[in-house]
Design a protein around this motif. Structure first.
Motif, short mmCIF file in Angstrom:
data_model
loop_
_atom_site.label_atom_id
_atom_site.label_comp_id
_atom_site.label_asym_id
_atom_site.label_seq_id
_atom_site.Cartn_x
_atom_site.Cartn_y
_atom_site.Cartn_z
N SER A 57 -6.39 0.97 -8.67
CA SER A 57 -5.02 0.68 -7.60
C SER A 57 -4.12 2.33 -7.89
O SER A 57 -3.38 2.42 -6.90
CB SER A 57 -4.39 -0.30 -8.15
OG SER A 57 -3.82 -0.22 -9.39
N SER A 58 -4.22 2.83 -9.04
CA SER A 58 -3.34 4.11 -9.35
C SER A 58 -3.63 5.06 -8.10
O SER A 58 -3.06 6.05 -7.82
CB SER A 58 -3.11 4.55 -10.63
OG SER A 58 -4.47 5.02 -11.09
N ALA A 59 -5.21 5.09 -7.94
CA ALA A 59 -5.76 6.02 -7.23
C ALA A 59 -5.64 5.88 -5.66
O ALA A 59 -5.41 6.82 -4.78
CB ALA A 59 -7.28 6.47 -7.43
N SER A 60 -5.41 4.52 -5.25
CA SER A 60 -5.28 4.00 -4.05
C SER A 60 -3.89 4.37 -3.44
O SER A 60 -3.81 4.43 -2.17
CB SER A 60 -5.93 2.84 -3.62
OG SER A 60 -4.79 1.75 -4.24
N ASN A 61 -2.85 4.19 -4.13
CA ASN A 61 -1.50 4.16 -3.95
C ASN A 61 -1.32 5.38 -2.93
O ASN A 61 -0.73 5.52 -1.71
CB ASN A 61 -0.39 4.00 -4.89
CG ASN A 61 -0.40 2.54 -5.36
OD1 ASN A 61 -0.62 1.73 -4.51
ND2 ASN A 61 0.20 2.41 -6.47
N PRO A 62 -1.54 6.90 -3.50
CA PRO A 62 -1.29 7.87 -2.87
C PRO A 62 -2.17 8.14 -1.46
O PRO A 62 -1.59 8.46 -0.53
CB PRO A 62 -1.71 9.04 -3.72
CG PRO A 62 -1.81 8.56 -5.12
CD PRO A 62 -2.16 7.17 -4.80
N THR A 63 -3.34 7.55 -1.38
CA THR A 63 -4.26 7.43 -0.24
C THR A 63 -3.47 6.60 0.76
O THR A 63 -3.70 6.91 2.01
CB THR A 63 -5.44 6.90 -0.61
OG1 THR A 63 -6.10 7.74 -1.53
CG2 THR A 63 -6.52 6.95 0.68
N ALA A 72 9.59 5.61 11.72
CA ALA A 72 10.10 4.06 11.57
C ALA A 72 8.77 3.30 11.07
O ALA A 72 8.80 2.59 9.95
CB ALA A 72 10.63 3.44 12.70
N ASP A 73 7.43 3.64 11.78
CA ASP A 73 6.44 2.95 11.43
C ASP A 73 6.14 3.44 10.06
O ASP A 73 5.44 2.59 9.22
CB ASP A 73 5.27 3.52 12.39
CG ASP A 73 5.20 2.88 13.73
OD1 ASP A 73 6.08 1.68 13.91
OD2 ASP A 73 4.78 3.17 14.70
N PHE A 74 6.16 4.67 9.63
CA PHE A 74 5.85 5.25 8.22
C PHE A 74 6.70 4.64 7.30
O PHE A 74 6.38 4.31 6.27
CB PHE A 74 6.06 6.76 8.25
CG PHE A 74 5.97 7.08 6.92
CD1 PHE A 74 4.37 7.00 6.35
CD2 PHE A 74 6.84 7.88 6.22
CE1 PHE A 74 4.38 7.57 5.02
CE2 PHE A 74 6.52 8.54 4.85
CZ PHE A 74 5.23 8.32 4.48
N ALA A 75 8.04 4.57 7.67
CA ALA A 75 8.91 3.76 6.73
C ALA A 75 8.46 2.28 6.42
O ALA A 75 8.68 1.76 5.02
CB ALA A 75 10.49 3.97 7.17
N ASN A 76 8.19 1.72 7.35
CA ASN A 76 7.68 0.20 7.51
C ASN A 76 6.64 0.16 6.34
O ASN A 76 6.35 -0.64 5.71
CB ASN A 76 7.57 -0.24 8.74
CG ASN A 76 7.51 -1.91 8.53
OD1 ASN A 76 7.96 -2.66 8.02
ND2 ASN A 76 6.36 -2.23 9.41
N PHE A 77 5.72 1.12 6.92
CA PHE A 77 4.21 1.12 5.99
C PHE A 77 4.67 1.37 4.46
O PHE A 77 3.94 0.52 3.72
CB PHE A 77 3.43 2.29 6.54
CG PHE A 77 1.89 2.27 5.94
CD1 PHE A 77 0.93 1.28 6.26
CD2 PHE A 77 1.72 3.20 4.93
CE1 PHE A 77 -0.06 1.50 5.84
CE2 PHE A 77 0.53 3.15 4.31
CZ PHE A 77 -0.49 2.40 4.89
N CYS A 78 5.50 2.15 4.15
CA CYS A 78 5.95 2.44 2.76
C CYS A 78 6.63 1.36 2.10
O CYS A 78 6.30 0.86 0.86
CB CYS A 78 6.64 3.73 2.68
SG CYS A 78 5.74 5.30 2.98
N ARG A 79 7.42 0.49 2.87
CA ARG A 79 7.97 -0.65 2.17
C ARG A 79 6.91 -2.03 1.96
O ARG A 79 7.17 -2.64 1.23
CB ARG A 79 9.02 -1.32 3.20
CG ARG A 79 10.37 -0.41 3.04
CD ARG A 79 11.35 -1.30 3.62
NE ARG A 79 11.25 -1.34 5.31
CZ ARG A 79 11.57 -0.39 6.26
NH1 ARG A 79 12.37 0.52 5.64
NH2 ARG A 79 11.37 -0.35 7.50
N LEU A 80 5.78 -1.74 2.63
CA LEU A 80 4.99 -2.87 2.42
C LEU A 80 3.95 -2.47 1.39
O LEU A 80 3.32 -3.23 0.69
CB LEU A 80 3.83 -2.99 3.70
CG LEU A 80 4.49 -3.28 4.94
CD1 LEU A 80 3.45 -3.00 6.05
CD2 LEU A 80 5.10 -4.68 4.73
N LEU A 81 3.95 -1.37 0.99
CA LEU A 81 3.23 -0.96 -0.37
C LEU A 81 3.91 -1.33 -1.44
O LEU A 81 3.82 -1.82 -2.58
CB LEU A 81 3.36 0.50 -0.65
CG LEU A 81 2.14 1.47 0.44
CD1 LEU A 81 2.45 2.73 0.14
CD2 LEU A 81 0.96 0.64 0.68
#
Length: 53
Positions: free
Chosen positions: A26-32, A44-53
């Motif tokens: 999981s630590s390797a997949s977060n940056p990916t 806005a799409d990118f910001a929403n994507f980061c909030r989902l992480l």
């Protein structure tokens, strides 16, 4: 990622393929996942994507 490897280094040997492996993957997949989000269409799409992480 180095921090996770150091933290899991002393986990019990029987957890090597369980919790230890899961934490390391999981630590390797977060940056990916973040890089994948950069390919989204708008900021806005990118910001929403980061909030989902």
């Amino acid at each position: 990622m180095v921090t996770i490897y150091k933290a899991t280094k002393n986990f019990p040997r029987e957890e090597l393929y369980g919790l230890t492996s899961q934490m390391r993957r999981s630590s390797a997949s977060n940056p990916t996942d973040i890089v994948e989000g950069c390919g989204k269409f708008t900021s806005a799409d990118f910001a929403n994507f980061c909030r989902l992480l």
